[in-house]
Design a protein around this motif. Structure first.
Motif, PDB file in Angstrom:
ATOM      1  N   THR A  20       0.851  -1.187   0.000  1.00 43.80           N
ATOM      2  CA  THR A  20       0.000   0.000   0.000  1.00 43.80           C
ATOM      3  C   THR A  20       0.886   1.237   0.000  1.00 43.80           C
ATOM      4  N   LEU A  21       0.601   2.150  -0.905  1.00 42.00           N
ATOM      5  CA  LEU A  21       1.317   3.421  -0.960  1.00 42.00           C
ATOM      6  C   LEU A  21       0.280   4.528  -1.097  1.00 42.00           C
ATOM      7  N   ARG A  22       0.194   5.357  -0.059  1.00 44.60           N
ATOM      8  CA  ARG A  22      -0.711   6.514  -0.085  1.00 44.60           C
ATOM      9  C   ARG A  22       0.161   7.763  -0.186  1.00 44.60           C
ATOM     10  N   PHE A  23      -0.291   8.721  -0.987  1.00 43.97           N
ATOM     11  CA  PHE A  23       0.540   9.907  -1.207  1.00 43.97           C
ATOM     12  C   PHE A  23      -0.302  11.086  -1.662  1.00 43.97           C
ATOM     13  N   PHE A  24       0.213  12.285  -1.373  1.00 46.10           N
ATOM     14  CA  PHE A  24      -0.327  13.528  -1.910  1.00 46.10           C
ATOM     15  C   PHE A  24       0.753  14.589  -1.842  1.00 46.10           C
ATOM     16  N   TYR A  31      -5.585  13.298  -2.898  1.00 45.10           N
ATOM     17  CA  TYR A  31      -5.028  12.094  -2.301  1.00 45.10           C
ATOM     18  C   TYR A  31      -5.035  10.967  -3.326  1.00 45.10           C
ATOM     19  N   HIS A  32      -3.988  10.175  -3.330  1.00 41.52           N
ATOM     20  CA  HIS A  32      -3.890   9.042  -4.225  1.00 41.52           C
ATOM     21  C   HIS A  32      -3.463   7.827  -3.415  1.00 41.52           C
ATOM     22  N   SER A  33      -3.802   6.662  -3.924  1.00 41.79           N
ATOM     23  CA  SER A  33      -3.429   5.439  -3.249  1.00 41.79           C
ATOM     24  C   SER A  33      -3.150   4.353  -4.279  1.00 41.79           C
ATOM     25  N   ILE A  34      -2.109   3.601  -4.014  1.00 42.15           N
ATOM     26  CA  ILE A  34      -1.776   2.426  -4.813  1.00 42.15           C
ATOM     27  C   ILE A  34      -1.826   1.252  -3.852  1.00 42.15           C
ATOM     28  N   GLU A  35      -2.601   0.224  -4.206  1.00 44.66           N
ATOM     29  CA  GLU A  35      -2.722  -0.931  -3.333  1.00 44.66           C
ATOM     30  C   GLU A  35      -2.895  -2.179  -4.195  1.00 44.66           C
ATOM     31  N   PHE A  36      -2.062  -3.188  -3.931  1.00 42.77           N
ATOM     32  CA  PHE A  36      -2.152  -4.439  -4.674  1.00 42.77           C
ATOM     33  C   PHE A  36      -1.521  -5.565  -3.858  1.00 42.77           C
ATOM     34  N   TYR A  67       2.151   1.359 -12.750  1.00 40.96           N
ATOM     35  CA  TYR A  67       1.527   2.469 -12.038  1.00 40.96           C
ATOM     36  C   TYR A  67       2.304   3.746 -12.340  1.00 40.96           C
ATOM     37  N   PRO A  68       1.663   4.899 -12.233  1.00 42.36           N
ATOM     38  CA  PRO A  68       2.395   6.166 -12.419  1.00 42.36           C
ATOM     39  C   PRO A  68       3.492   6.316 -11.363  1.00 42.36           C
ATOM     40  N   SER A  69       4.544   7.017 -11.718  1.00 38.07           N
ATOM     41  CA  SER A  69       5.659   7.248 -10.792  1.00 38.07           C
ATOM     42  C   SER A  69       5.204   8.112  -9.619  1.00 38.07           C
TER      43      SER A  69
END
Length: 150
Positions: free
Chosen positions: A71-75, A85-90, A124-126
């Motif tokens: 999980t990577l959450r970022f803004f 806010y964005h989140s990448i989760e897999f 995923y986007p950088s």
């Protein structure tokens, strides 16, 4: 493992707005004192200051590789208007690669996740890791490479 750069991102945000206010007030004073050329120069300094933070792309990051998923959450730490806010989760088992890209002597860093899907490989986007301390970036990299080599 959990990694969060909340305090560092907040300090970058405070620094940006504090210096911006000082430059803006200085430019206003210069214009009011009829020192137009110096006022224009102060506006130029502000433009360079803003451009630096835009290029550095400091972001609040919260990374976790627990419970079988990444999980990577970022803004953006410095933004005008509403926060995005964005989140990448897999799941960890679909991670194909994690590409770290360093520039400006390692000061600016990005991460790109590459995963396997039913339709093939997806990227995923950088995400900018510039506001993450170097030692924590290294821990993140080691953690991801351990997951890749399982």
């Amino acid at each position: 493992m959990r990694i969060s750069n909340k305090s560092r991102a907040i300090s970058y945000k405070r620094l940006f707005f504090l210096v911006s206010i000082i430059i803006a007030l200085g430019a206003l004073v210069l214009f009011l004192l009829d020192l137009t050329l110096y006022g224009i120069a102060a506006v130029g300094v502000f433009s360079l200051w803003y451009l630096y933070f835009h290029v550095a792309d400091y972001q609040f990051i919260e990374y976790s590789d627990e419970d079988g998923k990444i999980t990577l959450r970022f803004f953006k730490a410095v933004s005008f208007g509403s926060k995005s806010y964005h989140s990448i989760e897999f799941p960890q088992n679909i991670l194909q690669n994690a590409h770290f890209e360093n520039s400006v002597f390692g000061k600016l860093s990005d991460i790109t996740f590459i995963v396997r899907t039913k339709r093939g490989i997806a990227e995923y986007p950088s995400v900018s890791l510039s506001a993450v301390p170097f030692d924590e970036r290294k821990k993140m990299q080691e953690s991801l490479f351990k997951i890749l080599h399982r």
